[in-house]
Design a protein around this motif. Structure first.
Motif, PDB file in Angstrom:
ATOM      1  N   GLY A  67       1.200  -1.080   0.323  1.00  0.00           N
ATOM      2  CA  GLY A  67       0.125  -0.253  -0.312  1.00  0.00           C
ATOM      3  C   GLY A  67       0.731   0.809   0.035  1.00  0.00           C
ATOM      4  N   SER A  68       0.371   2.691   1.054  1.00  0.00           N
ATOM      5  CA  SER A  68       1.136   3.118   1.073  1.00  0.00           C
ATOM      6  C   SER A  68       2.632   3.220   1.723  1.00  0.00           C
ATOM      7  CB  SER A  68       0.923   4.528   2.353  1.00  0.00           C
ATOM      8  OG  SER A  68       0.402   3.951   3.023  1.00  0.00           O
ATOM      9  N   GLY A  69       3.040   1.994   2.039  1.00  0.00           N
ATOM     10  CA  GLY A  69       4.361   2.117   2.682  1.00  0.00           C
ATOM     11  C   GLY A  69       4.872   1.253   1.658  1.00  0.00           C
ATOM     12  N   GLU A  70       4.702   0.769   0.458  1.00  0.00           N
ATOM     13  CA  GLU A  70       5.469   0.195  -0.329  1.00  0.00           C
ATOM     14  C   GLU A  70       6.576   0.267  -0.623  1.00  0.00           C
ATOM     15  OE1 GLU A  70       4.670  -1.719  -5.543  1.00  0.00           O
ATOM     16  OE2 GLU A  70       3.551  -0.052  -4.675  1.00  0.00           O
ATOM     17  N   HIS A  71       7.311   1.789  -0.791  1.00  0.00           N
ATOM     18  CA  HIS A  71       8.120   2.662  -1.457  1.00  0.00           C
ATOM     19  C   HIS A  71       8.812   3.168   0.005  1.00  0.00           C
ATOM     20  CE1 HIS A  71       8.051   1.983  -4.988  1.00  0.00           C
ATOM     21  NE2 HIS A  71       6.729   2.278  -5.629  1.00  0.00           N
ATOM     22  N   SER A  72       8.623   2.954   1.129  1.00  0.00           N
ATOM     23  CA  SER A  72       9.311   3.301   2.616  1.00  0.00           C
ATOM     24  C   SER A  72       9.930   2.243   3.178  1.00  0.00           C
ATOM     25  CB  SER A  72       7.679   3.796   3.107  1.00  0.00           C
ATOM     26  OG  SER A  72       7.177   5.039   2.940  1.00  0.00           O
ATOM     27  N   TRP A  73      11.242   2.429   3.644  1.00  0.00           N
ATOM     28  CA  TRP A  73      12.311   0.607   4.678  1.00  0.00           C
ATOM     29  C   TRP A  73      12.835   1.058   5.801  1.00  0.00           C
ATOM     30  CZ3 TRP A  73      14.148  -3.556   1.434  1.00  0.00           C
ATOM     31  CH2 TRP A  73      13.549  -2.900   0.296  1.00  0.00           C
ATOM     32  N   LEU A  74      12.286   0.336   6.446  1.00  0.00           N
ATOM     33  CA  LEU A  74      12.961   0.160   7.790  1.00  0.00           C
ATOM     34  C   LEU A  74      13.955  -0.496   7.964  1.00  0.00           C
ATOM     35  CD1 LEU A  74      12.805   1.289  10.833  1.00  0.00           C
ATOM     36  CD2 LEU A  74      11.875  -0.535  11.654  1.00  0.00           C
ATOM     37  N   ILE A  75      15.104   0.063   8.121  1.00  0.00           N
ATOM     38  CA  ILE A  75      16.589  -2.076   8.400  1.00  0.00           C
ATOM     39  C   ILE A  75      16.918  -1.634   9.847  1.00  0.00           C
ATOM     40  CG2 ILE A  75      18.576  -1.590   7.871  1.00  0.00           C
ATOM     41  CD1 ILE A  75      16.770  -1.561   5.514  1.00  0.00           C
ATOM     42  N   PHE A  76      16.722  -2.321  10.428  1.00  0.00           N
ATOM     43  CA  PHE A  76      16.739  -2.850  12.093  1.00  0.00           C
ATOM     44  C   PHE A  76      18.096  -3.296  11.736  1.00  0.00           C
ATOM     45  CE2 PHE A  76      15.926  -4.180  16.571  1.00  0.00           C
ATOM     46  CZ  PHE A  76      15.331  -3.509  16.523  1.00  0.00           C
ATOM     47  N   LEU A  77      18.826  -2.889  12.986  1.00  0.00           N
ATOM     48  CA  LEU A  77      20.561  -3.564  12.939  1.00  0.00           C
ATOM     49  C   LEU A  77      20.426  -4.282  14.587  1.00  0.00           C
ATOM     50  CD1 LEU A  77      22.952  -0.846  12.013  1.00  0.00           C
ATOM     51  CD2 LEU A  77      21.900  -3.024  10.320  1.00  0.00           C
ATOM     52  N   GLU A  78      20.133  -5.377  14.300  1.00  0.00           N
ATOM     53  CA  GLU A  78      20.334  -6.706  15.804  1.00  0.00           C
ATOM     54  C   GLU A  78      21.469  -6.282  16.087  1.00  0.00           C
ATOM     55  OE1 GLU A  78      19.374 -11.267  16.768  1.00  0.00           O
ATOM     56  OE2 GLU A  78      21.366 -10.943  15.368  1.00  0.00           O
ATOM     57  N   GLY A  79      21.590  -6.118  17.806  1.00  0.00           N
ATOM     58  CA  GLY A  79      21.832  -6.330  18.751  1.00  0.00           C
ATOM     59  C   GLY A  79      22.561  -7.003  19.431  1.00  0.00           C
ATOM     60  N   GLY A  80      23.529  -7.159  20.377  1.00  0.00           N
ATOM     61  CA  GLY A  80      24.287  -8.660  21.187  1.00  0.00           C
ATOM     62  C   GLY A  80      25.146  -8.603  22.106  1.00  0.00           C
ATOM     63  N   ALA A  81      25.496  -6.876  22.512  1.00  0.00           N
ATOM     64  CA  ALA A  81      27.725  -6.872  22.677  1.00  0.00           C
ATOM     65  C   ALA A  81      27.962  -7.288  22.232  1.00  0.00           C
ATOM     66  CB  ALA A  81      26.623  -7.976  24.139  1.00  0.00           C
ATOM     67  N   TRP A  82      29.214  -7.643  22.282  1.00  0.00           N
ATOM     68  CA  TRP A  82      30.913  -7.709  21.641  1.00  0.00           C
ATOM     69  C   TRP A  82      31.548  -8.736  22.351  1.00  0.00           C
ATOM     70  CZ3 TRP A  82      28.246  -3.802  24.278  1.00  0.00           C
ATOM     71  CH2 TRP A  82      28.067  -2.639  23.923  1.00  0.00           C
ATOM     72  N   GLY A 182      17.980   0.210  15.590  1.00  0.00           N
ATOM     73  CA  GLY A 182      18.814  -0.621  16.064  1.00  0.00           C
ATOM     74  C   GLY A 182      18.423  -0.275  17.326  1.00  0.00           C
ATOM     75  N   CYS A 183      18.541  -1.817  18.154  1.00  0.00           N
ATOM     76  CA  CYS A 183      18.754  -2.148  19.662  1.00  0.00           C
ATOM     77  C   CYS A 183      19.938  -1.908  19.915  1.00  0.00           C
ATOM     78  CB  CYS A 183      17.873  -2.667  20.007  1.00  0.00           C
ATOM     79  SG  CYS A 183      17.796  -3.871  21.178  1.00  0.00           S
ATOM     80  N   SER A 184      20.518  -1.141  20.506  1.00  0.00           N
ATOM     81  CA  SER A 184      22.051  -2.071  21.877  1.00  0.00           C
ATOM     82  C   SER A 184      23.378  -1.933  20.619  1.00  0.00           C
ATOM     83  CB  SER A 184      21.727  -3.410  22.453  1.00  0.00           C
ATOM     84  OG  SER A 184      22.898  -3.428  23.485  1.00  0.00           O
ATOM     85  N   ALA A 185      23.535  -3.046  20.596  1.00  0.00           N
ATOM     86  CA  ALA A 185      24.825  -2.815  19.961  1.00  0.00           C
ATOM     87  C   ALA A 185      24.422  -2.720  18.907  1.00  0.00           C
ATOM     88  CB  ALA A 185      25.459  -4.396  20.239  1.00  0.00           C
ATOM     89  N   GLY A 186      23.378  -2.993  18.243  1.00  0.00           N
ATOM     90  CA  GLY A 186      22.732  -2.269  16.733  1.00  0.00           C
ATOM     91  C   GLY A 186      22.059  -1.329  16.797  1.00  0.00           C
ATOM     92  N   GLY A 187      21.833  -0.792  17.608  1.00  0.00           N
ATOM     93  CA  GLY A 187      22.114   1.439  18.224  1.00  0.00           C
ATOM     94  C   GLY A 187      23.383   1.722  17.956  1.00  0.00           C
ATOM     95  N   LEU A 188      24.198   1.260  18.589  1.00  0.00           N
ATOM     96  CA  LEU A 188      25.596   1.434  18.336  1.00  0.00           C
ATOM     97  C   LEU A 188      25.392   1.937  16.741  1.00  0.00           C
ATOM     98  CD1 LEU A 188      28.280   2.698  18.981  1.00  0.00           C
ATOM     99  CD2 LEU A 188      29.363   0.537  19.472  1.00  0.00           C
ATOM    100  N   ALA A 189      25.465   0.164  16.434  1.00  0.00           N
ATOM    101  CA  ALA A 189      26.034   0.303  14.747  1.00  0.00           C
ATOM    102  C   ALA A 189      25.174   1.438  14.447  1.00  0.00           C
ATOM    103  CB  ALA A 189      25.503  -1.356  14.197  1.00  0.00           C
ATOM    104  N   ASP A 212      17.989   2.713  18.946  1.00  0.00           N
ATOM    105  CA  ASP A 212      18.218   2.507  20.272  1.00  0.00           C
ATOM    106  C   ASP A 212      19.013   1.811  21.318  1.00  0.00           C
ATOM    107  OD1 ASP A 212      15.926   1.229  22.548  1.00  0.00           O
ATOM    108  OD2 ASP A 212      14.690  -0.151  20.997  1.00  0.00           O
ATOM    109  N   ALA A 213      18.803   2.509  23.276  1.00  0.00           N
ATOM    110  CA  ALA A 213      19.431   1.718  23.452  1.00  0.00           C
ATOM    111  C   ALA A 213      20.757   1.327  23.219  1.00  0.00           C
ATOM    112  CB  ALA A 213      18.392   0.706  24.090  1.00  0.00           C
ATOM    113  N   GLY A 214      21.308   2.616  22.415  1.00  0.00           N
ATOM    114  CA  GLY A 214      22.808   2.313  21.292  1.00  0.00           C
ATOM    115  C   GLY A 214      23.414   3.240  22.325  1.00  0.00           C
ATOM    116  N   PHE A 215      22.981   4.275  23.257  1.00  0.00           N
ATOM    117  CA  PHE A 215      24.360   5.502  23.761  1.00  0.00           C
ATOM    118  C   PHE A 215      25.146   4.921  24.671  1.00  0.00           C
ATOM    119  CE2 PHE A 215      25.918   9.765  24.951  1.00  0.00           C
ATOM    120  CZ  PHE A 215      25.457  10.298  23.642  1.00  0.00           C
ATOM    121  N   PHE A 216      25.723   3.988  24.646  1.00  0.00           N
ATOM    122  CA  PHE A 216      26.818   3.751  26.074  1.00  0.00           C
ATOM    123  C   PHE A 216      28.096   5.142  26.658  1.00  0.00           C
ATOM    124  CE2 PHE A 216      24.962  -0.218  23.240  1.00  0.00           C
ATOM    125  CZ  PHE A 216      24.662  -0.643  24.471  1.00  0.00           C
TER     126      PHE A 216
END
Length: 418
Positions: A67-82, A182-189, A212-216
């Motif tokens: 629909g209206s979101g056909e040309h909209s993109w959300l890229i989410f980077l997974e987290g998980g420490a280092w 992205g979340c956690s380490a993904g938020g940092l990414a 999201d939660a990437g500000f260490f």
């Protein structure tokens, strides 16, 4: 005892009930499965050198927009420490955060949900979760020898570039709206790659970043040690600057400059340039920093890591902030004040946003109840979902909310993930 005839021929109303129950179960299963997204492995990963720690191809989950979101993109980077040593990376490669061999389908919730009631602004966007299997927030480009003689592949930067290139071919290149999150380490990414992501699109495309939660923070723990500095320092030198000669060092240093800000590297230690407090100074793309000022992961692992205190004095507090004494709360408020000082450097940046709550939690966008529900944190009379939507679509002048000290916010629910 019932006869065989009765067992074979149930009463009409019972048959109807069984059929209705089966239909409901089938419908519920279909609904549940509708937001479960299968894993896609990167094509030609080995040839591109874009592989997980163990050499397996990286993966991502793509749910097509409509629909209206056909040309909209959300890229989410997974987290998980280092992983910051040969030993820790060797252990990591034997699991889901170091090898695609262990990855399975993923359920999309929160900002990734396709339910309009939960995610009214982004429910019909193309949504991608890029799995995290390099151990350095998608930033390294090196390799090392494991203790067993095999190769440890530190190829996070190549994974980022190769996966995004593949997504560009699948429609990201024609996006009219785009968010890197992205979340956690993904938020940092997301912070590390924000400028690069923004630069991939024409100026008329609204491309923004949502860590999201990437500000260490670089703070001293209870024993006076800089625990987070130690983690990042090991990660940077192992994965970003792992060189075997001056020639290779120069080669890898050039690669690192694609991730770490040149302006920072010119005057500060490379490890310091890996911290968000320095990264945000060089980000030119519109960005909303979403974080708790009492980030539960950082309280447990940065402020009060195991070994930094005697006995069990902090065990109960760092498990649940409601168990903290007034003296312990003062320590946590010190962390909170440092956090606020570090993020306020961008407070006057045009196009930027802040949603800094005082909830004892870590990562808030990927969960329905923290993203948009009756249990969601509220700042400025807005849930996280409302605040992010207002910021992205510029429905209000600005979204820059910093919460007061714990426990001032009654909307911080004990049900939030910690």
């Amino acid at each position: 005892m019932a006869s065989s005839r009765e067992l074979r021929s149930p009463e009409p109303f019972l048959l109807l009930l069984l059929l209705l129950m089966a239909a409901v179960a089938s419908s519920s299963a279909a609904a549940a499965a509708g937001n479960v997204v299968e894993l896609t492995l990167l094509a030609g990963a080995q040839e591109k050198g874009a592989v997980c720690l163990d050499g397996s191809p990286p993966g991502y989950h793509l749910q097509r927009g409509f629909g209206s979101g056909e040309h909209s993109w959300l890229i989410f980077l997974e987290g998980g420490a280092w992983c910051n040593s040969i030993q820790s990376c060797s252990i990591r490669k034997m699991g889901v955060y170091g090898s695609s061999k262990f990855m399975k389908a993923a359920e999309f919730n929160g900002i990734l949900s396709n339910d309009q009631q939960v995610n009214s602004d982004f429910y019909n966007w193309n949504k991608v979760v890029i799995r995290y299997c390099d151990g350095a927030s998608f930033s390294g480009d090196a390799e090392a020898q494991d203790k067993d003689g095999s190769t440890l592949h530190f190829r996070g930067l190549r994974i980022w570039e190769a996966v995004v290139d593949e997504l560009m071919e699948k429609g990201l290149a024609t996006a009219k709206q785009a968010i890197l999150s992205g979340c956690s380490a993904g938020g940092l990414a997301a912070l590390l790659h924000c400028n690069d992501f923004h630069a991939k699109f024409p100026k008329e495309v609204s491309a923004k970043c949502l860590p999201d939660a990437g500000f260490f923070l670089d703070v001293e723990d209870l024993s006076g040690e800089r625990h987070m500095w130690s983690v990042f320092n090991g990660t940077v030198h192992l994965q970003l600057y792992n060189a075997y000669s001056d020639f290779f060092f120069a080669f890898f240093y050039q690669n690192v400059k694609e991730v770490l800000p040149k302006s920072c590297l010119a005057k500060k230690d490379r490890t310091e340039c890996f911290f968000p407090a320095e990264l945000v100074k060089s980000i030119t793309a519109p960005t909303l920093i979403l974080n708790s000022a009492y980030d539960s992961w950082q309280i447990r692992n940065v402020v009060a890591p195991d070994g930094s205190f005697s006995g069990q004095s902090w065990s109960s507090c760092k498990t649940d902030i409601r168990n903290c004494s007034s003296t312990q709360i003062q320590v946590l408020n010190g962390f909170r004040n440092k956090f606020v000082d570090d993020v306020e450097v961008v407070k006057d940046n045009g196009g930027w946003g802040l949603f800094i709550d005082s909830c004892f939690t870590h990562c808030q966008t990927p969960f329905n109840f923290s993203w948009n529900s009756q249990a969601s944190p509220v700042l400025g009379n807005k849930t996280i979902a409302k605040a992010v939507g207002d910021w992205y679509f510029e429905r209000t002048y600005e979204v820059k909310e910093i919460d007061c000290e714990y426990p001032c916010n009654p909307t911080c629910s004990s049900q939030l993930p910690t």
